[in-house]
Design a protein around this motif. Structure first.
Motif, PDB file in Angstrom:
ATOM      1  N   HIS A 168       0.846  -1.200   0.000  1.00  0.00           N
ATOM      2  CA  HIS A 168       0.000   0.000   0.000  1.00  0.00           C
ATOM      3  C   HIS A 168       0.879   1.247   0.000  1.00  0.00           C
ATOM      4  O   HIS A 168       0.672   2.172  -0.791  1.00  0.00           O
ATOM      5  CB  HIS A 168      -0.910  -0.037   1.238  1.00  0.00           C
ATOM      6  CG  HIS A 168      -2.033   0.949   1.223  1.00  0.00           C
ATOM      7  ND1 HIS A 168      -1.982   2.141   1.895  1.00  0.00           N
ATOM      8  CD2 HIS A 168      -3.263   0.917   0.624  1.00  0.00           C
ATOM      9  CE1 HIS A 168      -3.132   2.798   1.727  1.00  0.00           C
ATOM     10  NE2 HIS A 168      -3.922   2.075   0.955  1.00  0.00           N
ATOM     11  N   TYR A 169       1.889   1.250   0.857  1.00  0.00           N
ATOM     12  CA  TYR A 169       2.827   2.392   0.899  1.00  0.00           C
ATOM     13  C   TYR A 169       3.433   2.623  -0.496  1.00  0.00           C
ATOM     14  O   TYR A 169       3.484   3.751  -1.002  1.00  0.00           O
ATOM     15  CB  TYR A 169       3.935   2.139   1.948  1.00  0.00           C
ATOM     16  CG  TYR A 169       5.224   2.786   1.550  1.00  0.00           C
ATOM     17  CD1 TYR A 169       5.439   4.162   1.765  1.00  0.00           C
ATOM     18  CD2 TYR A 169       6.216   2.059   0.879  1.00  0.00           C
ATOM     19  CE1 TYR A 169       6.601   4.781   1.324  1.00  0.00           C
ATOM     20  CE2 TYR A 169       7.367   2.670   0.435  1.00  0.00           C
ATOM     21  CZ  TYR A 169       7.559   4.032   0.656  1.00  0.00           C
ATOM     22  OH  TYR A 169       8.686   4.649   0.201  1.00  0.00           O
ATOM     23  N   TYR A 170       3.900   1.525  -1.115  1.00  0.00           N
ATOM     24  CA  TYR A 170       4.611   1.656  -2.399  1.00  0.00           C
ATOM     25  C   TYR A 170       3.682   2.247  -3.465  1.00  0.00           C
ATOM     26  O   TYR A 170       4.112   2.995  -4.339  1.00  0.00           O
ATOM     27  CB  TYR A 170       5.138   0.282  -2.832  1.00  0.00           C
ATOM     28  CG  TYR A 170       6.138   0.338  -3.965  1.00  0.00           C
ATOM     29  CD1 TYR A 170       7.483   0.596  -3.707  1.00  0.00           C
ATOM     30  CD2 TYR A 170       5.747   0.130  -5.290  1.00  0.00           C
ATOM     31  CE1 TYR A 170       8.418   0.653  -4.746  1.00  0.00           C
ATOM     32  CE2 TYR A 170       6.666   0.185  -6.335  1.00  0.00           C
ATOM     33  CZ  TYR A 170       8.002   0.444  -6.057  1.00  0.00           C
ATOM     34  OH  TYR A 170       8.920   0.505  -7.072  1.00  0.00           O
ATOM     35  N   SER A 171       2.404   1.905  -3.367  1.00  0.00           N
ATOM     36  CA  SER A 171       1.449   2.395  -4.384  1.00  0.00           C
ATOM     37  C   SER A 171       1.126   3.876  -4.202  1.00  0.00           C
ATOM     38  O   SER A 171       0.683   4.519  -5.142  1.00  0.00           O
ATOM     39  CB  SER A 171       0.160   1.570  -4.349  1.00  0.00           C
ATOM     40  OG  SER A 171      -0.626   1.932  -3.239  1.00  0.00           O
ATOM     41  N   VAL A 172       1.326   4.409  -2.983  1.00  0.00           N
ATOM     42  CA  VAL A 172       0.957   5.820  -2.743  1.00  0.00           C
ATOM     43  C   VAL A 172       2.168   6.746  -2.610  1.00  0.00           C
ATOM     44  O   VAL A 172       2.003   7.954  -2.467  1.00  0.00           O
ATOM     45  CB  VAL A 172       0.078   5.986  -1.463  1.00  0.00           C
ATOM     46  CG1 VAL A 172      -1.194   5.164  -1.559  1.00  0.00           C
ATOM     47  CG2 VAL A 172       0.836   5.649  -0.197  1.00  0.00           C
ATOM     48  N   ARG A 173       3.383   6.163  -2.612  1.00  0.00           N
ATOM     49  CA  ARG A 173       4.549   7.010  -2.316  1.00  0.00           C
ATOM     50  C   ARG A 173       4.750   8.066  -3.405  1.00  0.00           C
ATOM     51  O   ARG A 173       4.330   7.890  -4.553  1.00  0.00           O
ATOM     52  CB  ARG A 173       5.802   6.144  -2.126  1.00  0.00           C
ATOM     53  CG  ARG A 173       6.379   5.583  -3.387  1.00  0.00           C
ATOM     54  CD  ARG A 173       7.586   4.697  -3.095  1.00  0.00           C
ATOM     55  NE  ARG A 173       8.155   4.214  -4.347  1.00  0.00           N
ATOM     56  CZ  ARG A 173       9.040   4.901  -5.062  1.00  0.00           C
ATOM     57  NH1 ARG A 173       9.461   6.075  -4.667  1.00  0.00           N
ATOM     58  NH2 ARG A 173       9.498   4.391  -6.199  1.00  0.00           N
ATOM     59  N   LYS A 174       5.390   9.160  -3.003  1.00  0.00           N
ATOM     60  CA  LYS A 174       5.614  10.250  -3.953  1.00  0.00           C
ATOM     61  C   LYS A 174       6.714   9.876  -4.947  1.00  0.00           C
ATOM     62  O   LYS A 174       7.513   8.975  -4.683  1.00  0.00           O
ATOM     63  CB  LYS A 174       6.015  11.514  -3.186  1.00  0.00           C
ATOM     64  CG  LYS A 174       4.887  12.065  -2.319  1.00  0.00           C
ATOM     65  CD  LYS A 174       5.307  13.352  -1.639  1.00  0.00           C
ATOM     66  CE  LYS A 174       4.173  13.912  -0.792  1.00  0.00           C
ATOM     67  NZ  LYS A 174       4.557  15.135  -0.083  1.00  0.00           N
ATOM     68  N   THR A 175       6.771  10.612  -6.045  1.00  0.00           N
ATOM     69  CA  THR A 175       7.827  10.407  -7.047  1.00  0.00           C
ATOM     70  C   THR A 175       9.055  11.220  -6.627  1.00  0.00           C
ATOM     71  O   THR A 175       8.957  12.440  -6.457  1.00  0.00           O
ATOM     72  CB  THR A 175       7.348  10.888  -8.427  1.00  0.00           C
ATOM     73  OG1 THR A 175       6.154  10.180  -8.756  1.00  0.00           O
ATOM     74  CG2 THR A 175       8.399  10.669  -9.501  1.00  0.00           C
ATOM     75  N   GLY A 364      -4.345   4.723  11.088  1.00  0.00           N
ATOM     76  CA  GLY A 364      -5.306   4.287  10.064  1.00  0.00           C
ATOM     77  C   GLY A 364      -5.838   5.419   9.200  1.00  0.00           C
ATOM     78  O   GLY A 364      -6.577   5.167   8.253  1.00  0.00           O
ATOM     79  N   GLY A 365      -5.471   6.656   9.499  1.00  0.00           N
ATOM     80  CA  GLY A 365      -5.981   7.790   8.732  1.00  0.00           C
ATOM     81  C   GLY A 365      -4.953   8.403   7.807  1.00  0.00           C
ATOM     82  O   GLY A 365      -5.219   9.423   7.179  1.00  0.00           O
ATOM     83  N   GLN A 366      -3.765   7.775   7.714  1.00  0.00           N
ATOM     84  CA  GLN A 366      -2.706   8.335   6.859  1.00  0.00           C
ATOM     85  C   GLN A 366      -2.351   7.314   5.791  1.00  0.00           C
ATOM     86  O   GLN A 366      -1.952   6.195   6.112  1.00  0.00           O
ATOM     87  CB  GLN A 366      -1.472   8.653   7.711  1.00  0.00           C
ATOM     88  CG  GLN A 366      -1.759   9.631   8.837  1.00  0.00           C
ATOM     89  CD  GLN A 366      -0.636   9.632   9.860  1.00  0.00           C
ATOM     90  OE1 GLN A 366       0.476  10.035   9.579  1.00  0.00           O
ATOM     91  NE2 GLN A 366      -0.920   9.150  11.056  1.00  0.00           N
ATOM     92  N   THR A 367      -2.460   7.738   4.526  1.00  0.00           N
ATOM     93  CA  THR A 367      -2.370   6.742   3.444  1.00  0.00           C
ATOM     94  C   THR A 367      -1.064   5.945   3.444  1.00  0.00           C
ATOM     95  O   THR A 367      -1.092   4.767   3.139  1.00  0.00           O
ATOM     96  CB  THR A 367      -2.548   7.386   2.053  1.00  0.00           C
ATOM     97  OG1 THR A 367      -1.815   8.581   2.019  1.00  0.00           O
ATOM     98  CG2 THR A 367      -3.988   7.627   1.733  1.00  0.00           C
ATOM     99  N   HIS A 368       0.058   6.559   3.788  1.00  0.00           N
ATOM    100  CA  HIS A 368       1.316   5.803   3.706  1.00  0.00           C
ATOM    101  C   HIS A 368       1.442   4.789   4.848  1.00  0.00           C
ATOM    102  O   HIS A 368       2.269   3.889   4.796  1.00  0.00           O
ATOM    103  CB  HIS A 368       2.525   6.746   3.669  1.00  0.00           C
ATOM    104  CG  HIS A 368       2.714   7.542   4.915  1.00  0.00           C
ATOM    105  ND1 HIS A 368       1.902   8.603   5.252  1.00  0.00           N
ATOM    106  CD2 HIS A 368       3.619   7.425   5.918  1.00  0.00           C
ATOM    107  CE1 HIS A 368       2.305   9.113   6.405  1.00  0.00           C
ATOM    108  NE2 HIS A 368       3.345   8.416   6.826  1.00  0.00           N
ATOM    109  N   LEU A 369       0.594   4.931   5.881  1.00  0.00           N
ATOM    110  CA  LEU A 369       0.702   4.089   7.077  1.00  0.00           C
ATOM    111  C   LEU A 369      -0.507   3.205   7.348  1.00  0.00           C
ATOM    112  O   LEU A 369      -0.416   2.225   8.104  1.00  0.00           O
ATOM    113  CB  LEU A 369       0.842   4.987   8.324  1.00  0.00           C
ATOM    114  CG  LEU A 369       2.139   5.719   8.569  1.00  0.00           C
ATOM    115  CD1 LEU A 369       2.003   6.576   9.828  1.00  0.00           C
ATOM    116  CD2 LEU A 369       3.281   4.719   8.753  1.00  0.00           C
ATOM    117  N   SER A 370      -1.663   3.575   6.783  1.00  0.00           N
ATOM    118  CA  SER A 370      -2.940   3.053   7.281  1.00  0.00           C
ATOM    119  C   SER A 370      -3.041   1.539   7.454  1.00  0.00           C
ATOM    120  O   SER A 370      -3.615   1.088   8.450  1.00  0.00           O
ATOM    121  CB  SER A 370      -4.096   3.574   6.431  1.00  0.00           C
ATOM    122  OG  SER A 370      -3.862   3.364   5.075  1.00  0.00           O
ATOM    123  N   PRO A 371      -2.483   0.687   6.562  1.00  0.00           N
ATOM    124  CA  PRO A 371      -2.680  -0.748   6.780  1.00  0.00           C
ATOM    125  C   PRO A 371      -1.937  -1.294   8.006  1.00  0.00           C
ATOM    126  O   PRO A 371      -2.169  -2.431   8.414  1.00  0.00           O
ATOM    127  CB  PRO A 371      -2.132  -1.389   5.497  1.00  0.00           C
ATOM    128  CG  PRO A 371      -2.069  -0.287   4.505  1.00  0.00           C
ATOM    129  CD  PRO A 371      -1.784   0.951   5.287  1.00  0.00           C
TER     130      PRO A 371
END
Ligand SMILES: O=C(O)c1cc2cc(O)c(O)cc2[nH]1
Length: 513
Positions: A168-175, A364-371
């Motif tokens: 999940h982190y990898y899919s949302v990380r910045k460029t 759980g409310g932060q996309t890079h961490l939520s799972p």
């Protein structure tokens, strides 16, 4: 991300990731189980249709045209065989030849017995500490993947659960755009676009399958959390389930829960963004959770209502241009939670899935961490259940799933990042019971009436009532008239005329008496 056998200098240099199923005569002799007809090694297919305008740094990110920056050959499996070496079965199939059909039932967590709850929590704990048997993760970008000496591939082992978090982190990380330059954040391969539902569906399928293998129980199914209760409390935050609140710190989990001991990965976001590194399997601080505790944002101090789900399921169009987080009248943007439950886009709104995330107010409310918070699994199985119900109601109408110009990663035929072997969004756009071997035990709330419908019903009811009243009044008048007629003296003109008519003989001066 990639099979352990492919995390080598040779595999990366050749671009081929086709591991043996059973290396009969040594390595490379049974790629993809070719000797037993399971599959063969083929060129990876990537869809080259253009992505949308949100991303303008083409050429700078390893995730573009996934997965060819890493590998351009993969296994293609026959029949119901599947997996990185065709050694497993497609979802919904099991047995040594993958010829036996299965159906996994995903149930409401609150409907599980005490023993089932205990087994589920233990299974999550086992997944958190068991090294993934097949997969390793890259801890550097492609340009640094061979390590400082050019000969040490930068991959790591990771636990089954942490792999779920990392994907999940990898899919949302910045460029990363270079040292000293701001990383580009307008990119997300799993949110704010049509792939939101397909990506998260595959993400869950992968965890469920990994846990089935770990437990050696092909019938294991992930439960769900029906977060659409309209309450402002977390009903699954009890010590027998996801952990109650700590008595000592409102944003921590009670020590009576095993989840108070879980440590999160991917929290060093500043390092990743400024140094161009990638999250690895190193664990850091505890899970933070303070349900309904965001006093600065009262709007996210409550959960969605059952009626919100019912309304969302009435939005019959899957997605609408620009296929982004500002799409209006889009089922996807509604269930994701950027539109109000009726489908109208409103930048101030957070509903359904997004509202449930923000309600958790913490990890759980932060996309890079939520799972990292296991509630993520349950929140997303419910979101997937809504998606599956939509597919059932609208016969999986894919016509409004864009083939091109969706945000990068979200086009219909794009491979989902960072899954391996390659799998497209398209493949997840199917009803689960018939095509993916699982179903949800769930009852959907009936939709309440809209104001226009209420007005129409009120008008029709009023008209019917008026008609009934008129008819009744007419009846009463007639009955009364008949009664009055009966009580008239017999000697009347009318009677006389009648009697005259009856005879047919005019007798103007005749008397009957
Ligand atoms: O702000 C939002 O709407 C929001 C937060 C958040 C966190 C998360 O993990 C998601 O997957 C989505 C999401 N949306």
């Amino acid at each position: 991300q990639f099979p352990r056998q492919c995390a080598t200098v040779e595999a990366l240099r050749s671009g081929m990731c086709c591991p043996d199923y059973f290396p009969v005569f040594g390595p490379g002799t049974d790629r993809c189980g070719v000797s037993t007809g399971r599959g063969r090694c083929v060129q990876v297919t990537v869809d080259l249709r253009p992505h949308g305008p949100q991303y303008m740094h083409d050429g700078r990110d390893d995730r573009e045209q996934w997965p060819i920056r890493f590998f351009n050959q993969t296994c293609q499996c026959n029949g119901n065989f599947s997996g990185y070496n065709c050694g497993s079965c497609r979802p919904g199939w099991t047995g040594p030849t993958c010829s036996q059909q299965i159906n996994i039932v995903r149930r409401n967590l609150l409907d599980l017995s005490a023993e089932e709850r205990r087994r589920f929590v233990n299974a999550l704990q086992q997944a958190k500490v068991t090294i993934h048997p097949d997969i390793v993760i890259a801890t550097r970008r492609r340009e640094e993947i061979f390590g400082p000496d050019g000969n040490t591939p930068q991959f790591e082992n990771i636990s089954i659960y942490n792999y779920f978090v990392w994907s999940h982190y990898y899919s949302v990380r910045k460029t990363f755009l270079g040292t000293g330059q701001q990383s580009f954040g307008g990119i997300d391969f799993s949110h704010e676009g049509p792939a939101f539902v397909t990506w998260h569906r595959y993400h869950l399928l992968q965890l469920e399958r990994d846990m089935q293998n770990m437990l050696q129980d092909p019938s294991f199914g992930l439960p769900y959390w029906n977060f659409a209760t309209g309450q402002n409390t977390c009903d699954i935050c009890t010590d027998d389930l996801m952990g109650a609140r700590s008595n000592f710190d409102v944003s921590l989990i009670s020590q009576n829960s095993i989840f108070s001991q879980w440590r999160v990965i991917c929290e060093n976001i500043e390092d990743y963004e400024t140094l161009g590194t990638i999250c690895n399997s190193t664990e850091g601080g505890p899970i933070r959770r303070n349900p309904a505790g965001n006093v600065a944002r009262p709007m996210v101090q409550r959960l969605p209502e059952p009626e919100d789900v019912a309304q969302c399921l009435e939005v019959g169009v899957f997605d609408t241009p620009p296929f982004y987080s500002n799409s209006t009248d889009s089922f996807r943007n509604t269930v994701e939670g950027y539109s109000d439950p009726s489908g109208k886009y409103d930048p101030a709104v957070r509903s359904l899935h997004n509202l449930a995330h923000l309600f958790l107010n913490g990890t759980g409310g932060q996309t890079h961490l939520s799972p990292n918070d296991p509630i993520f699994v349950l929140l997303h199985t419910f979101t997937d259940a809504v998606f599956d119900e939509w597919l059932r109601r609208y016969s999986a109408d894919i016509s409004t799933y864009p083939l091109e110009n969706a945000p990068i990663g979200h086009n219909r035929q794009y491979n989902m990042v960072p899954f391996w072997p390659p799998v497209t969004n398209n493949e997840m756009f199917v009803t689960a019971p018939e095509n993916l071997g699982y179903s949800y035990e769930v009852e959907w709330p009936a939709r309440a009436l809209r104001v226009t419908e209420m007005i129409t019903i009120a008008i029709v009811t009023a008209l019917v009532l008026v008609a009934i009243i008129f008819a009744a009044a007419a009846c009463i008048v007639r009955v009364k008239k008949n009664k009055d007629d009966l009580h008239q003296p017999l000697l009347t003109d009318q009677y006389q005329h009648y009697s005259d008519d009856y005879d047919g003989i005019p007798a103007p001066s005749q008397s009957v008496v």
